[in-house]
Design an enzyme around this catalytic site. Structure first.
Site, PDB file in Angstrom:
ATOM      1  N   HIS B 158       2.955  11.168  16.408  1.00  0.00           N
ATOM      2  CA  HIS B 158       3.977  10.455  15.621  1.00  0.00           C
ATOM      3  C   HIS B 158       3.330   9.570  14.553  1.00  0.00           C
ATOM      4  CE1 HIS B 158       6.748  11.596  18.872  1.00  0.00           C
ATOM      5  NE2 HIS B 158       5.775  11.226  19.677  1.00  0.00           N
ATOM      6  N   SER B 279      -6.703   8.417 -13.329  1.00  0.00           N
ATOM      7  CA  SER B 279      -5.374   8.361 -13.902  1.00  0.00           C
ATOM      8  C   SER B 279      -5.538   7.927 -15.338  1.00  0.00           C
ATOM      9  CB  SER B 279      -4.546   7.345 -13.120  1.00  0.00           C
ATOM     10  OG  SER B 279      -3.780   6.547 -13.973  1.00  0.00           O
ATOM     11  N   LYS B 285      -8.215   4.427  -9.600  1.00  0.00           N
ATOM     12  CA  LYS B 285      -7.678   5.370  -8.603  1.00  0.00           C
ATOM     13  C   LYS B 285      -8.651   6.493  -8.256  1.00  0.00           C
ATOM     14  CE  LYS B 285      -3.803   5.678  -7.411  1.00  0.00           C
ATOM     15  NZ  LYS B 285      -2.754   6.268  -8.230  1.00  0.00           N
ATOM     16  N   GLU B 292      -3.735  17.430  -2.682  1.00  0.00           N
ATOM     17  CA  GLU B 292      -2.306  17.450  -3.009  1.00  0.00           C
ATOM     18  C   GLU B 292      -1.880  18.811  -3.558  1.00  0.00           C
ATOM     19  OE1 GLU B 292      -2.781  13.779  -5.449  1.00  0.00           O
ATOM     20  OE2 GLU B 292      -0.839  13.266  -4.558  1.00  0.00           O
TER      21      GLU B 292
END
Lengths: 460, 460, 460, 460
Positions: B158, B279, B285, B292
């Site tokens: 979980h 970015s 970043k 992804e």
């Protein structure tokens, strides 16, 4: 005994009402009762063998489980939503029946490996049932094919009559397809047939359990090698659903044929009253309802696969409650595919072919044009492409005169290709065409009979 | 030579402009050129062996095909949209090169069995490539796992830390998953490895062809038994797509872990500059772009399966142009899965674990509560459920005092269960917990090493 | 009264057993009882008004329908599988209650337009329920947002902290999304709000019916213009399912945030005991079960859309029994989306944010790097790209020194860009950053308050 | 200028080779060039108006953008994979053309809001194109319907002839369906027509920008209210894809009709040579390729929706690179739906109906049985269900005698129901039946003409 107490002393308040709606899975996972008992029996016997639980306690537990089985099969077991799922329902009932010793059953086991085990056992059984359903359908197709080895009908491409074939040939194509479907369920079963039991919550356990023993007791080939994988993996359910979805596309194709063959414009087959229904306002209809239902249910099985793939795609290791969605999708697909297979086998057995209509439909459309082209290649030694042009031009003439190829005067053919002789008429009839297709797998009845022999050995 | 002429003399006008847009498949099916040549070579050699085509003509054709191969690999072949597809492109070029004798190649063959053969060969190759990509990913995971047999991290359920495990254990769970994915491709390949060639348009042919010979020449296990099935079946493509879709869910899970492990709140792994991007406005970043992208591409492969299943679901036998959709879906899925596998293998090889952060994350949350409960069962002989309640209550006390379990005073534990002794502290540390999980497949490093040995034999 | 008799005198034998399994829809379509009664009432009143049925007969029928309604709401109505569906169940009961005059209800009506009407009414109601559920969720989000207009947390891209934002800003983004979801249900409802009743089997009827009257009576905007379309169309159900599927993706995103925010590594929110559950073996867990269930159920709704789209894709006009699949998919999606909306609204209302943890997570990672770059543009008049490079280099220095940007000595910054002055520190704190983002829709609390005002008017 | 430099000074090494494969989107997102320029123009003009950028610099930038537009439309622009995407390609070229001042364009803007703006503009345009394509198809259907207001054909349910209708009626049903499809695109467009520009990376910006001005300049109705929503939301793309998928099911239905109507067993329509193709071996075939392609491409559009929904389902706020998948799915669906609409409109315009075959197909199967039942209700005042039984029995007699209803001797009818008189024959012909269905939306030509008038106003 409330779920609250189940969770342990730490939770001070109970779940909100909405949680009572969304959380319980007992309404559907009670179908796992037999698998849950099987897993518990294997587990407690092993615990006793290894000396982790006293043998006497184990026997008490086994008696309790036997009584629960009797209650469930006898319809007296009260499944309770407040006990959430099948595991807690059985656990709570066991505690009622035999007292605190019931708790020993849960030594070295977690709900995580318990549910993984139960579900894997269930899906394994579903693979067997799908295989049996497919076999029954193959048998029904085979029985019809045997009767129609020489029944000529049009073979279609693009839903246009292309070349004459036999109905037996057509039906046996589906026997092949459903045979591969069986292979997919067999492979899926073999791949999933490993035991997760003993993975505990996710990391294994410090109790000296014997996972080989429990695996053996449940008919698994071996224990899974990695406890985290054992808890997390649901690819076995996806593979089952994929096999169902692919089989459903084959079922839908056959169902679509039945619908089309039943339309008066074709009239190739007639389904009995048992498999057609009327309409509330049009008394003359013979609606092929069962075939339409089978066709319609394909989407549902595909949707089940999409649903579970989407769920699993988003999960990190190990267990997430998202996985609670796995069972309903699989149960739905299993119920659907088993029902569709049964309905289709029954329809195929029920149908009556109309050889006269089939043959009549095969006549127009110049279905032996390829035979003509092949004759030109074979006899006149023309390159294939040229022969193709010749045949095309002759068809144009036949079409403009409104006759079939075997009724076109020889002179008309010779106007296109002077080398053509009267011998060509020998290949222009439907029967000649069908019997000439003697290549392996071709539509010549002699070749169909080979397939009949092959499948008779395997199906009858 | 226009397509018009290709179709034969019967069509008086050419296709409308919109047809020129929608019909041609050459833009994508040119990828089948090697398979098309392989099929043609097998076919013409067999035609010559059987005396259907003179040996000299066959050699002329083979030379023509060799030149075409040279032109294609050399980048000089002019693919033409007006010639619709790869088959007609090669056919037309062959005619240009060697004249009308080229037509003999099409004796006893149709575009229907030709495309079924080419496509099956291509998908068979894609199964091999997927297997190799999965193997490389397994190797990368294995290499990292070997380094981290004893690196402690939280095991999650979980998305909550549950019990301490090792990073090696976690990575090997994926080795198992990708192992089963390989099995699916292997099974799919074995099932599809039958030759459709010789089915002709759908009914077989009257030429005395040898389908065993062509099957053998192309590495197929055997010819397909039923010519209508050979033309109609695309379940092999669906099975490949299903295997891709399932593998993609596993890839997505691992990609999701990398994204999560890379977020500063976790910080478990660091991907190098090579696998992260910046970015345009936030220079600090480290975006795990590749992970992804892999995660995002799962949907695409699932969509490819849905697309083709939907198409096939609606078709009757045998060929319909709807099936032209099969190739783009398969090419897209193959390109996607192969790219994702390569990217993932490279990322896994590239990542640097941060054992300190992993261990720090494993400390809070009372991850050895189960060990405590198990100790109470083992040493105090309490039933499991009671031990569970005891552990739960002790955790409550630790939580309210803001300490970990191994820092909670013994008196606090005894206030819950007087029988607890100081020996309990021996099981409350992370290391003790991990090393104690000695069940088969458990997280104890000794058990991980077993898996390492198993996979080293198979992967290295 | 058997179904056999229902179909009329033409069918000599009853349906086979398998048909008894596959055909009946009463198990699920009994949910249409209220809509079926509404349609029948509108129809019989119109028949009486038009003089097609005597007024007295109409009143007898209306009394019978009232009694049936009482029986159903009172739980005394015996739904029978042998009567197939809700329509025949009600029809048969009406005949029992009032005798043969019941048959007059079916004048100028067919099961085809009856089922299309009932189902359209039901889906219309489902649009309203979805809208209400979304509104309640918006209200819950709004109430939390109001409390957290100034609560600073990291804004993420790529799951990496990017720039500081406020929790209120984040929550209001979801209010916007669910607002668009509401718009989709509203538009779907408006488009489907046309009456199929009176289309009869497919071609209309020769009775002089008044379709405007029945449309009005059922709250439809108008009758459908084309009777074949009225019978065949299910795009209204697809549009509802698409709206559900899109809303489910938004719900899944929010659920995913709750799962992530609840993991100890984040700790941004705490769900109460009511919305988390424990584990059978790990007493310390707070599993965000409800959020996981919501996330998991997304796939299911997507699967429902796929299932029905696949069905409809394959149908010609007008009705086919394949369409019987429409209701279960829609019921499943409606139940799912309504439950998920309720669960999510309750969870959002229940959650407690932890502003300290949120702020702590926003500090590292140089989240004000953009502010630094913007300062360089604004004050030093550098082109944006150059400022970006400067900021990137300064971040590198801060990173290697292990300090946040506002702790980096000025000299370090000047080593990169000599023009930087001490004034720069005014933009490097989280609060300064957040308050500076004053563009419309930006995270500055003054701007958040504008959104609060906008939504208060619409939601409270 | 390398991407490396684009990312800023912080990245020491370049992306790995595999990243060079997986990361770049320029191959597909170059389709956004016009939208990217439109967004940049609106942005720089606003920056100048607000005094954020000197007016002279803005003009230099606008000139540079104009040159880039000329280069792209002239085919001279060199798109480079190492510059990743359309935004960086244009940005880099602008810097080449006008030097460092180019950087000012990126003041107060991020790639995140830039890509959201570009893509929203593109999808908005795709809604318009879909609407136009649907309108053209409606016009083609309308034109055929006008010609066939009185052309009698069988109306089908369950693919069985049910009641006579007219071909015009049938075609107009599709005009209705495609009308609702248009409504879905219109609603989607209205909902998405809000500007994300100015949301910057996610939190807004500290520059005093005017989002209303840029929204207005790009034809958006207003700026989006919440910057995080502006960056994260892709429901507009999902809604577009859902509208495409639903329209594709309608297109598939119509395509399926064309395939069926073209099969010789029906022969209802003939497509010209322009829309059919031949076969390489069967010269006589008229394969309705374009219709099959349209039917086959439905699955693809559905797959595109599934793919993107699956992606978005798994994302937290705000941007993740997973979203890079959005564009290819939308481009693929848009290309597919636009091509299918054009192909279908052309086919519908091209088709020639065969009224004689249509009428012949309407004769058998007792299509006026309902008319008979209705007559019994109307004239003999029997309850509907009884009349239905009577009609069913009479049909049985006609069937066993092999005659149509209007050829069955009166005595046979009277043997079933003595009250039937010779007047009944007035309703048993096809023409009488069709003309009698005078209810609104019914198949009576007078009613069809109403629909013709309605649509003429809107389509012609």
């Amino acid at each position: 005994m409330s779920t609250n107490k189940m969770w342990g002393g730490r939770f001070q308040s109970g779940p909100a009402d909405i949680m009572r709606e969304i959380t319980p899975s007992i309404d559907f996972d009670k179908r796992l009762w037999a698998e849950d008992l099987a897993g518990s029996r294997a587990h407690i016997r092993m615990l006793a063998s290894e000396g982790i639980v006293p043998r006497g306690d184990a026997e008490t537990i086994l008696k309790g489980l036997a009584q629960i089985e009797a209650e469930i099969t006898g319809g007296q077991f009260a499944f309770k939503r407040e006990l959430e799922d099948i595991h807690l329902n059985i656990e709570a009932r066991l505690a009622e029946l035999i007292g605190p010793v019931a708790g020993k059953l849960h030594t070295a086991r977690s709900r995580n490996d318990q549910v993984a085990t139960d579900f894997r056992l269930w899906v394994r059984g579903a693979c067997d049932r799908a295989d049996q359903g497919l076999r029954a359908l193959q048998q029904a197709l085979f029985a019809q094919a045997e009767k129609h080895v020489e029944t000529i009908m049009p073979g279609f491409t693009h839903m246009q009559p292309a070349q004459p074939i036999t109905f037996g040939h057509h039906l046996l194509a589906y026997v092949e397809m459903f045979g591969r479907d069986r292979g997919r369920f067999t492979d899926a079963k073999a791949r999933m047939n490993e035991s997760p039991l003993g993975a505990a919550a996710l990391a294994g356990t410090s109790f000296p359990i014997d996972r080989d023993a429990t695996a053996l007791a449940m008919g698994f080939a071996r224990p899974m090698r990695n406890s985290m994988d054992a808890i997390s993996a649901r690819d076995f359910a996806l593979e089952y659903l994929a096999a169902c979805a692919i089989a459903a596309t084959n079922l839908s194709r056959l169902a679509g044929e039945l619908v089309q063959w039943s339309t008066p414009a074709f009239g190739f087959v007639r389904l009995s009253d048992a498999f057609t229904t009327g309409s509330s306002i049009m008394p003359q209809k013979r609606n092929p309802d069962a075939a339409e239902l089978v066709r319609g249910k394909t989407g549902r099985v595909l949707g089940d696969f999409v649903a579970l793939a989407t769920v699993i795609k988003g999960l990190v290791l190990t267990y997430g409650t998202d996985l609670q969605e796995d069972k309903e999708r699989v149960f739905d697909a299993a119920d659907t595919i088993e029902l569709c297979l049964a309905a289709m086998a029954a329809m195929v057995a029920d149908l009556t072919a109309d050889p006269a209509k089939m043959r009549a439909a095969a006549e127009p459309g110049f279905p032996t044009a390829t035979d003509l082209a092949d004759w030109v290649v074979r006899v006149l030694k023309k390159p294939f492409r040229e022969a193709h042009h010749i045949a095309g031009s002759i068809v144009s003439r036949a079409e403009s005169q409104g006759v079939t190829l075997d009724k076109l005067p020889l002179a008309e053919m010779q106007a296109v290709e002077p080398g053509i002789t009267g011998e060509v008429f020998a290949v222009l009839s439907l029967d000649a065409s069908v019997h000439s297709r003697m290549s392996l797998g071709g539509t010549a009845p002699a070749r169909i009979k080979e397939q009949i022999r092959y499948w008779r050995e395997r199906l009858v």
